[in-house]
Design an enzyme around this catalytic site. Structure first.
Site, PDB file in Angstrom:
ATOM      1  N   ARG A 142       1.164 -16.897   8.047  1.00 56.29           N
ATOM      2  CA  ARG A 142       1.188 -15.080   7.626  1.00 56.29           C
ATOM      3  C   ARG A 142       1.516 -14.797   9.786  1.00 56.29           C
ATOM      4  NH1 ARG A 142       0.995 -16.451   2.879  1.00 56.29           N
ATOM      5  NH2 ARG A 142       1.473 -14.643   1.485  1.00 56.29           N
ATOM      6  N   ARG A 166      -2.456 -14.908  -7.360  1.00 52.24           N
ATOM      7  CA  ARG A 166      -3.431 -14.368  -7.100  1.00 52.24           C
ATOM      8  C   ARG A 166      -4.514 -13.856  -8.292  1.00 52.24           C
ATOM      9  NH1 ARG A 166      -1.156 -10.893  -1.488  1.00 52.24           N
ATOM     10  NH2 ARG A 166      -0.401 -12.954  -0.785  1.00 52.24           N
ATOM     11  N   THR A 208       0.789  -1.261  -0.395  1.00 50.19           N
ATOM     12  CA  THR A 208      -0.206   0.029  -0.023  1.00 50.19           C
ATOM     13  C   THR A 208       1.252   1.401  -0.018  1.00 50.19           C
ATOM     14  OG1 THR A 208      -1.812  -1.433   1.180  1.00 50.19           O
ATOM     15  CG2 THR A 208      -2.335   1.258   1.214  1.00 50.19           C
ATOM     16  N   ARG A 214      -8.151  -8.665   3.496  1.00 48.61           N
ATOM     17  CA  ARG A 214      -7.748  -8.419   2.750  1.00 48.61           C
ATOM     18  C   ARG A 214      -7.890  -9.467   1.332  1.00 48.61           C
ATOM     19  NH1 ARG A 214      -1.288  -8.234   1.285  1.00 48.61           N
ATOM     20  NH2 ARG A 214      -1.766 -10.983   1.363  1.00 48.61           N
ATOM     21  N   ASN A 250       2.453   1.581  10.872  1.00 49.19           N
ATOM     22  CA  ASN A 250       1.827   1.871  10.423  1.00 49.19           C
ATOM     23  C   ASN A 250      -0.103   1.495  10.396  1.00 49.19           C
ATOM     24  OD1 ASN A 250      -0.189   2.432   7.484  1.00 49.19           O
ATOM     25  ND2 ASN A 250      -0.012   0.548   6.789  1.00 49.19           N
ATOM     26  N   ASP A 251      -0.047   3.072  11.265  1.00 45.34           N
ATOM     27  CA  ASP A 251      -2.022   2.937  11.357  1.00 45.34           C
ATOM     28  C   ASP A 251      -2.699   3.360  11.015  1.00 45.34           C
ATOM     29  OD1 ASP A 251      -4.178   3.359  13.080  1.00 45.34           O
ATOM     30  OD2 ASP A 251      -2.866   3.739  14.745  1.00 45.34           O
TER      31      ASP A 251
HETATM   32  N1  LIG Z   1      13.297 -13.690   1.255  1.00 45.22           N
HETATM   33  C1  LIG Z   1      12.411 -12.570   0.682  1.00 45.22           C
HETATM   34  N2  LIG Z   1      11.314 -12.681   1.072  1.00 45.22           N
HETATM   35  C2  LIG Z   1      10.233 -12.174   0.094  1.00 45.22           C
HETATM   36  C3  LIG Z   1      10.281 -11.757  -1.327  1.00 45.22           C
HETATM   37  N3  LIG Z   1       9.553 -11.390  -2.196  1.00 45.22           N
HETATM   38  C4  LIG Z   1       8.206 -11.463  -1.428  1.00 45.22           C
HETATM   39  N4  LIG Z   1       9.230 -11.851  -0.046  1.00 45.22           N
HETATM   40  C5  LIG Z   1       8.298 -11.262   1.227  1.00 45.22           C
HETATM   41  O1  LIG Z   1       7.267 -12.847   0.984  1.00 45.22           O
HETATM   42  C6  LIG Z   1       6.123 -12.635   2.136  1.00 45.22           C
HETATM   43  C7  LIG Z   1       4.889 -13.025   1.786  1.00 45.22           C
HETATM   44  O2  LIG Z   1       4.812 -12.158   0.524  1.00 45.22           O
HETATM   45  P1  LIG Z   1       3.324 -12.555  -0.978  1.00 45.22           P
HETATM   46  O3  LIG Z   1       3.104 -13.558  -0.931  1.00 45.22           O
HETATM   47  O4  LIG Z   1       3.701 -11.832  -1.577  1.00 45.22           O
HETATM   48  O5  LIG Z   1       1.882 -12.240   0.468  1.00 45.22           O
HETATM   49  P2  LIG Z   1       2.040 -10.362   1.582  1.00 45.22           P
HETATM   50  O6  LIG Z   1       3.329 -10.129   1.407  1.00 45.22           O
HETATM   51  O7  LIG Z   1       0.772 -11.102   2.194  1.00 45.22           O
HETATM   52  O8  LIG Z   1       0.890  -9.961  -0.068  1.00 45.22           O
HETATM   53  C8  LIG Z   1       5.667 -11.395   2.853  1.00 45.22           C
HETATM   54  O9  LIG Z   1       6.627 -10.901   4.108  1.00 45.22           O
HETATM   55  C9  LIG Z   1       7.157 -10.314   1.560  1.00 45.22           C
HETATM   56  O10 LIG Z   1       7.514  -9.770   2.360  1.00 45.22           O
HETATM   57  C10 LIG Z   1      11.904 -12.220  -1.590  1.00 45.22           C
HETATM   58  O11 LIG Z   1      12.188 -12.402  -2.964  1.00 45.22           O
HETATM   59  N5  LIG Z   1      12.701 -12.440  -0.557  1.00 45.22           N
HETATM   60  N1  LIG Z   2      -3.038   1.688   7.704  1.00 42.95           N
HETATM   61  C1  LIG Z   2      -4.117   1.109   6.790  1.00 42.95           C
HETATM   62  N2  LIG Z   2      -5.594   1.449   7.433  1.00 42.95           N
HETATM   63  C2  LIG Z   2      -6.053   0.193   7.257  1.00 42.95           C
HETATM   64  N3  LIG Z   2      -5.857  -0.508   6.376  1.00 42.95           N
HETATM   65  C3  LIG Z   2      -4.661  -0.832   5.492  1.00 42.95           C
HETATM   66  C4  LIG Z   2      -3.830  -0.082   6.223  1.00 42.95           C
HETATM   67  N4  LIG Z   2      -2.388  -0.018   4.955  1.00 42.95           N
HETATM   68  C5  LIG Z   2      -2.602  -1.269   5.062  1.00 42.95           C
HETATM   69  N5  LIG Z   2      -4.079  -1.434   4.934  1.00 42.95           N
HETATM   70  C6  LIG Z   2      -4.915  -2.558   4.322  1.00 42.95           C
HETATM   71  O1  LIG Z   2      -4.603  -3.285   4.644  1.00 42.95           O
HETATM   72  C7  LIG Z   2      -4.084  -4.938   4.183  1.00 42.95           C
HETATM   73  C8  LIG Z   2      -2.465  -5.731   3.426  1.00 42.95           C
HETATM   74  O2  LIG Z   2      -1.994  -4.018   3.209  1.00 42.95           O
HETATM   75  P1  LIG Z   2      -0.923  -4.114   2.354  1.00 42.95           P
HETATM   76  O3  LIG Z   2      -0.251  -3.533   1.442  1.00 42.95           O
HETATM   77  O4  LIG Z   2      -1.650  -5.485   1.004  1.00 42.95           O
HETATM   78  O5  LIG Z   2      -0.508  -5.103   2.634  1.00 42.95           O
HETATM   79  P2  LIG Z   2       1.632  -5.711   2.521  1.00 42.95           P
HETATM   80  O6  LIG Z   2       2.334  -5.533   0.977  1.00 42.95           O
HETATM   81  O7  LIG Z   2       2.726  -5.879   3.875  1.00 42.95           O
HETATM   82  O8  LIG Z   2       1.476  -7.511   2.916  1.00 42.95           O
HETATM   83  C9  LIG Z   2      -4.571  -3.968   2.388  1.00 42.95           C
HETATM   84  O9  LIG Z   2      -5.643  -4.278   1.961  1.00 42.95           O
HETATM   85  C10 LIG Z   2      -4.962  -2.764   2.496  1.00 42.95           C
HETATM   86  O10 LIG Z   2      -5.581  -2.304   2.145  1.00 42.95           O
END
Ligand SMILES: Nc1nc2c(ncn2[C@@H]2O[C@H](COP(=O)(O)OP(=O)(O)O)[C@@H](O)[C@H]2O)c(=O)[nH]1
Ligand SMILES: Nc1ncnc2c1ncn2[C@@H]1O[C@H](COP(=O)(O)OP(=O)(O)O)[C@@H](O)[C@H]1O
Length: 278
Positions: A228, A98, A73, A217, A251-252
Site C-alpha cells: 500500500r 477484514r 472516514t 488502523r 486530509n490533515d
Molecule cells: N480501481 C478500483 N479500485 C478500487 C475499487 N474499490 C476499491 N478500490 C481501491 O482499492 C484500494 C484498496 O482498497 P481496500 O482494500 O478497501 O483498502 P483501504 O482503501 O486501505 O481500506 C483503494 O485504493 C481503493 O480506492 C474498485 O472498484 N476499482
Molecule cells: N485527518 C485524520 N487525522 C487522523 N487520523 C485520520 C484522519 N483521517 C482518517 N484517519 C484515520 O486514518 C485511518 C485510515 O483512514 P481511512 O478512512 O480508513 O482511509 P482510506 O479509506 O482512504 O483507506 C483510519 O484509522 C482513520 O480513522
C-alpha cells in the site's frame, strides 16, 4: 469516530429502488450473487423513491487517493450528513474480507439492517461500513470482466478490484449521487467512459503520516502495508499531474478536509435536494 455520537432515535429512510417494471437489464440477476439486491431491499421498504422521467442523473463522484488517506472516514461523514443524497457503488474484490466486513454490506443495504424499526442513527451508521465489498473469487471476477459487466477494474496490492456497471446504474436510477471509491488506475479507466464524474483525490499530509494511520488502523499485514505504501508513493506523485482531479484535498485536519469536500460537491447535493422537493 470524529465528533460526539448522537443518540437520538431517528427513523432512517433511504430510497431503495424503482418498481420492477422499470428495472433495467443491469438490475436483473447476473453471474454475481448480491445479498443486497434491489429485490430483497424492496420487500423490506415499501416506499421507494420514484425516479422522475427525463431527469438527468446527478453527476457521480470519484473518490480516490492512497489507501489510508481517509477516504472512507470522509465518506462516512458525508453519508451521515446527507441522508438520501448519496449512494455508494459497492465494488467487487478478490481480497479477503477484514474482520467485520460483510459481503455486499454497503449503504444500499441500510434498510435491510434497519427494517421498519426506530434505531439511533449514529449507532446504525457506525455499524455500517460504506466500504464493504462484494467479495468474490478470481474466477468469478474474471468471468464477469470478460462478460463486459465492469465499468473499470484494476489490480491493487495483489488483488482485483472493480466497479460493476450495474452497481453504478442502481444508485443513479434512484436519483442519488453515486460515489465510487477507486484507485488511480480506476480514475484513468473511468476517464475513458461517459460517466462524467467529479474527480476528488484525498491525500495524506505525508507518507510518514500515511504509514502511521495505516499501522494504527490495524487492518494490514506487514506485506500488504508495504504494498500500500508503494502504491501510495505513485498515487501521491500522479495526483500532482494537472487536469487529473477536479480537486486534491490534503486530509490533515479531518474537519477542514471535510469542509473542502462538501464545498466541491455542494452544487450537486443541492440539485438532488431540490429535485426531491419538486
Ligand atoms: N480501481 C478500483 N479500485 C478500487 C475499487 N474499490 C476499491 N478500490 C481501491 O482499492 C484500494 C484498496 O482498497 P481496500 O482494500 O478497501 O483498502 P483501504 O482503501 O486501505 O481500506 C483503494 O485504493 C481503493 O480506492 C474498485 O472498484 N476499482
Ligand atoms: N485527518 C485524520 N487525522 C487522523 N487520523 C485520520 C484522519 N483521517 C482518517 N484517519 C484515520 O486514518 C485511518 C485510515 O483512514 P481511512 O478512512 O480508513 O482511509 P482510506 O479509506 O482512504 O483507506 C483510519 O484509522 C482513520 O480513522
Amino acid at each position: 469516530m470524529y465528533g460526539a455520537r448522537r443518540r437520538e432515535a431517528v427513523r432512517v429512510t433511504l430510497p431503495i429502488s424503482q418498481s420492477p417494471a422499470n428495472l433495467s437489464k443491469a438490475f436483473r440477476p447476473s453471474s454475481f450473487p448480491n445479498k443486497c439486491s434491489p429485490d430483497t431491499a424492496r420487500q423490506l421498504d415499501p416506499s421507494p423513491l420514484p425516479v422522475k422521467k427525463g431527469m438527468a442523473a446527478p453527476r457521480p463522484v470519484v473518490l480516490s487517493g492512497p489507501s489510508g488517506a481517509g477516504k472512507s472516514t470522509l465518506l462516512k461523514k458525508l453519508l451521515k450528513d446527507y441522508e438520501g443524497v448519496f449512494g455508494f457503488s459497492v465494488s467487487h474484490t478478490t481480497r479477503n474480507p477484514r474482520p467485520g466486513e460483510e459481503d455486499g454490506k454497503g449503504l444500499n443495504c441500510l434498510p435491510i439492517l434497519l427494517g421498519a424499526t426506530l434505531l439511533p442513527v449514529a449507532d446504525v451508521l457506525s455499524s455500517v461500513s460504506s466500504e464493504d465489498y462484494h467479495f468474490v473469487s478470481r474466477e468469478t471476477m474474471q468471468e464477469a470482466i470478460d462478460n463486459g459487466e465492469f465499468v473499470e477494474n484494476a489490480a491493487f496490492s495483489g488483488n482485483m478490484y472493480g466497479t460493476r456497471r450495474a452497481s453504478v446504474e442502481d444508485v443513479q436510477a434512484q436519483n442519488l449521487i453515486c460515489i465510487l471509491d477507486v484507485d488511480i488506475q480506476g480514475v484513468r479507466n473511468i476517464k475513458k467512459t461517459d460517466l462524467n464524474p467529479i474527480y476528488v483525490s484525498i491525500q495524506p499530509p505525508s507518507i510518514e503520516i500515511l504509514e502511521k494511520r495505516l499501522r494504527d488502523r490495524q487492518t494490514e499485514t506487514e506485506e500488504s502495508l508495504q504494498k500500500r505504501l508503494e502504491a501510495a508513493r505513485i498515487d501521491m506523485e500522479l495526483s500532482k499531474e494537472p487536469g487529473v482531479f477536479d480537486i486534491v484535498i490534503i486530509n490533515d485536519d479531518v474537519e477542514e478536509a471535510y469542509e473542502k469536500l462538501k464545498g466541491v460537491l455542494i452544487e450537486e447535493i443541492q440539485k438532488v435536494q431540490e429535485s426531491k422537493k419538486s
